[in-house]
Scaffold this motif. Structure first.
Motif, PDB file in Angstrom:
ATOM      1  N   THR A   8     -61.130 118.691 -13.363  1.00 57.58           N
ATOM      2  CA  THR A   8     -59.698 120.580 -13.284  1.00 57.58           C
ATOM      3  C   THR A   8     -58.980 120.338 -12.533  1.00 57.58           C
ATOM      4  O   THR A   8     -58.401 119.170 -12.192  1.00 57.58           O
ATOM      5  CB  THR A   8     -61.926 120.719 -12.926  1.00 57.58           C
ATOM      6  OG1 THR A   8     -62.026 119.927 -11.964  1.00 57.58           O
ATOM      7  CG2 THR A   8     -62.483 120.758 -13.356  1.00 57.58           C
ATOM      8  N   LEU A  10     -56.539 122.579  -9.934  1.00 53.57           N
ATOM      9  CA  LEU A  10     -55.917 123.500  -9.206  1.00 53.57           C
ATOM     10  C   LEU A  10     -54.935 123.797  -8.512  1.00 53.57           C
ATOM     11  O   LEU A  10     -54.391 122.483  -9.073  1.00 53.57           O
ATOM     12  CB  LEU A  10     -56.844 123.951  -7.548  1.00 53.57           C
ATOM     13  CG  LEU A  10     -57.099 123.512  -6.746  1.00 53.57           C
ATOM     14  CD1 LEU A  10     -55.823 123.458  -6.205  1.00 53.57           C
ATOM     15  CD2 LEU A  10     -58.163 123.314  -5.941  1.00 53.57           C
ATOM     16  N   TYR A 123     -61.660 117.544  -2.730  1.00 51.00           N
ATOM     17  CA  TYR A 123     -61.506 118.185  -3.994  1.00 51.00           C
ATOM     18  C   TYR A 123     -62.753 118.892  -4.408  1.00 51.00           C
ATOM     19  O   TYR A 123     -63.820 118.204  -4.593  1.00 51.00           O
ATOM     20  CB  TYR A 123     -60.940 117.893  -5.612  1.00 51.00           C
ATOM     21  CG  TYR A 123     -60.709 118.938  -6.358  1.00 51.00           C
ATOM     22  CD1 TYR A 123     -59.404 118.925  -6.556  1.00 51.00           C
ATOM     23  CD2 TYR A 123     -60.793 119.210  -7.426  1.00 51.00           C
ATOM     24  CE1 TYR A 123     -59.088 120.170  -7.629  1.00 51.00           C
ATOM     25  CE2 TYR A 123     -61.744 120.071  -8.097  1.00 51.00           C
ATOM     26  CZ  TYR A 123     -59.878 119.717  -8.419  1.00 51.00           C
ATOM     27  OH  TYR A 123     -59.645 121.158  -9.648  1.00 51.00           O
ATOM     28  N   ARG A 124     -63.368 120.359  -4.160  1.00 56.41           N
ATOM     29  CA  ARG A 124     -64.076 120.760  -4.413  1.00 56.41           C
ATOM     30  C   ARG A 124     -63.861 122.338  -5.476  1.00 56.41           C
ATOM     31  O   ARG A 124     -63.546 122.993  -6.211  1.00 56.41           O
ATOM     32  CB  ARG A 124     -64.689 121.298  -3.445  1.00 56.41           C
ATOM     33  CG  ARG A 124     -65.481 120.233  -2.103  1.00 56.41           C
ATOM     34  CD  ARG A 124     -65.399 120.382  -1.285  1.00 56.41           C
ATOM     35  NE  ARG A 124     -64.814 121.078  -0.071  1.00 56.41           N
ATOM     36  CZ  ARG A 124     -64.448 122.581  -0.192  1.00 56.41           C
ATOM     37  NH1 ARG A 124     -64.775 123.828  -0.350  1.00 56.41           N
ATOM     38  NH2 ARG A 124     -63.683 122.736   0.969  1.00 56.41           N
ATOM     39  N   ASP A 125     -64.526 122.124  -6.803  1.00 58.21           N
ATOM     40  CA  ASP A 125     -64.543 123.417  -7.085  1.00 58.21           C
ATOM     41  C   ASP A 125     -66.707 123.971  -7.631  1.00 58.21           C
ATOM     42  O   ASP A 125     -67.592 123.037  -7.266  1.00 58.21           O
ATOM     43  CB  ASP A 125     -65.103 123.040  -8.812  1.00 58.21           C
ATOM     44  CG  ASP A 125     -63.497 122.827  -9.519  1.00 58.21           C
ATOM     45  OD1 ASP A 125     -62.527 123.671  -9.439  1.00 58.21           O
ATOM     46  OD2 ASP A 125     -63.418 121.527  -9.980  1.00 58.21           O
ATOM     47  N   GLU A 126     -66.380 125.645  -6.787  1.00 59.61           N
ATOM     48  CA  GLU A 126     -67.934 126.187  -6.831  1.00 59.61           C
ATOM     49  C   GLU A 126     -67.570 127.435  -6.950  1.00 59.61           C
ATOM     50  O   GLU A 126     -66.769 128.437  -6.879  1.00 59.61           O
ATOM     51  CB  GLU A 126     -67.477 126.285  -4.741  1.00 59.61           C
ATOM     52  CG  GLU A 126     -67.721 124.949  -4.325  1.00 59.61           C
ATOM     53  CD  GLU A 126     -68.003 124.917  -2.858  1.00 59.61           C
ATOM     54  OE1 GLU A 126     -67.052 126.132  -2.076  1.00 59.61           O
ATOM     55  OE2 GLU A 126     -68.167 123.584  -2.565  1.00 59.61           O
ATOM     56  N   ARG A 129     -64.614 129.309  -7.074  1.00 60.87           N
ATOM     57  CA  ARG A 129     -63.595 129.103  -5.738  1.00 60.87           C
ATOM     58  C   ARG A 129     -63.328 127.299  -6.185  1.00 60.87           C
ATOM     59  O   ARG A 129     -63.986 126.545  -6.361  1.00 60.87           O
ATOM     60  CB  ARG A 129     -64.330 129.830  -4.316  1.00 60.87           C
ATOM     61  CG  ARG A 129     -64.008 131.092  -4.154  1.00 60.87           C
ATOM     62  CD  ARG A 129     -64.665 130.915  -2.310  1.00 60.87           C
ATOM     63  NE  ARG A 129     -64.832 132.516  -1.831  1.00 60.87           N
ATOM     64  CZ  ARG A 129     -63.718 132.914  -1.420  1.00 60.87           C
ATOM     65  NH1 ARG A 129     -63.019 132.129  -0.834  1.00 60.87           N
ATOM     66  NH2 ARG A 129     -63.787 134.221  -1.008  1.00 60.87           N
ATOM     67  N   HIS A 130     -61.547 126.918  -6.012  1.00 60.54           N
ATOM     68  CA  HIS A 130     -61.676 125.845  -5.589  1.00 60.54           C
ATOM     69  C   HIS A 130     -61.100 125.216  -5.057  1.00 60.54           C
ATOM     70  O   HIS A 130     -59.555 125.803  -4.057  1.00 60.54           O
ATOM     71  CB  HIS A 130     -60.633 125.370  -7.108  1.00 60.54           C
ATOM     72  CG  HIS A 130     -61.134 126.893  -8.044  1.00 60.54           C
ATOM     73  ND1 HIS A 130     -62.246 125.974  -9.287  1.00 60.54           N
ATOM     74  CD2 HIS A 130     -60.950 128.169  -8.677  1.00 60.54           C
ATOM     75  CE1 HIS A 130     -62.847 126.883  -9.873  1.00 60.54           C
ATOM     76  NE2 HIS A 130     -61.227 128.021 -10.191  1.00 60.54           N
ATOM     77  N   GLU A 141     -57.575 126.562  -0.855  1.00 59.40           N
ATOM     78  CA  GLU A 141     -58.731 127.019  -1.587  1.00 59.40           C
ATOM     79  C   GLU A 141     -57.829 128.286  -2.548  1.00 59.40           C
ATOM     80  O   GLU A 141     -57.143 129.214  -1.736  1.00 59.40           O
ATOM     81  CB  GLU A 141     -59.455 127.550  -0.971  1.00 59.40           C
ATOM     82  CG  GLU A 141     -60.444 128.406  -1.397  1.00 59.40           C
ATOM     83  CD  GLU A 141     -61.613 128.669  -0.313  1.00 59.40           C
ATOM     84  OE1 GLU A 141     -62.721 128.001  -0.319  1.00 59.40           O
ATOM     85  OE2 GLU A 141     -60.955 129.678   0.058  1.00 59.40           O
ATOM     86  N   SER A 197     -56.481 128.017 -12.029  1.00 61.68           N
ATOM     87  CA  SER A 197     -56.848 126.762 -12.389  1.00 61.68           C
ATOM     88  C   SER A 197     -57.251 126.436 -13.390  1.00 61.68           C
ATOM     89  O   SER A 197     -57.006 127.167 -14.846  1.00 61.68           O
ATOM     90  CB  SER A 197     -58.552 126.970 -11.485  1.00 61.68           C
ATOM     91  OG  SER A 197     -59.201 128.335 -11.953  1.00 61.68           O
TER      92      SER A 197
END
Length: 204
Positions: A8, A10, A123-126, A129-130, A141, A197
């Motif tokens: 992924t 962003l 790195y976070r995908d939620e 929200r990225h 973010e 994203s």
């Protein structure tokens, strides 16, 4: 050098949503005098010439003229500090365009490489929200946008048919946080600006 990556990405830039650079294939002027953009990638699964690069992240910072197609980009590459030497070298070749693939199409536009760094990348995908934190330098973010009429659980707005290294289909997003501190002499706060994203699948 065969390779394949899935993961992924962003993006955050200093343009207002939606970025004219993205929607014009880099030929329309950015909203400001320079186009400054960070693209961050997390590889969920990947192999580069026999080197497993799964669960590693890479980011690219670009400072470009107002019309990005004019070239002369100044670029910095950040490679995940958790990558070992072999992984870092392999990822560097792919994300610099040396190994072909989507990033190679952008290589002729680069006028100066500001630097290549190995630094912690979180790195976070939620959901919608990225987020990515690149050492102490960049903190981003973004939130994918949904039409208010649909409520928070509605379909995410998107762009299709894009000329973009990550994917031809991108979300429309805004940054809820987008700061840079001492990035090769640059400091910024682009909070509220453009974001995108997408999943990406690359091979060569």
């Amino acid at each position: 050098m065969p390779w394949n990556l899935n993961g992924t990405y962003l993006e955050s830039c200093n343009c207002d949503a939606v970025c004219p650079c993205t929607t014009s294939g880099l030929t329309a002027p950015a909203d400001h005098e320079r186009c400054q953009v960070t693209l961050a990638f997390h590889v969920d699964d990947g192999n580069i010439d026999g080197v497993d690069v799964s669960d590693r992240s890479v980011a690219v910072f670009v400072d470009a003229p107002q019309v990005m197609a004019d070239g002369g980009w100044q670029v910095a590459l950040y490679v995940d500090a958790s990558a070992d030497d072999g992984q870092a070298e392999a990822l560097g070749k792919v994300f610099s365009g040396q190994a072909g693939g989507p990033m190679a199409a952008l290589a002729p536009l680069i006028g100066e490489v500001l630097g290549v760094e190995r630094t912690p990348i979180d790195y976070r995908d939620e959901g919608r929200r990225h987020a990515v934190r690149i050492g102490d330098a960049i903190d981003i973010e973004i939130e994918d946008q949904v039409a208010p009429q649909y409520g928070d659980d509605g379909p995410v707005m998107g762009l299709t048919g894009m000329f973009h290294p990550a994917s031809s289909t991108l979300t429309i997003a805004r940054s809820t946080r987008a700061t840079g501190n001492g990035v090769y002499g640059r400091t910024w706060d682009f909070t509220g600006g453009n974001g995108h994203s997408a999943p990406f699948t690359w091979s060569a």
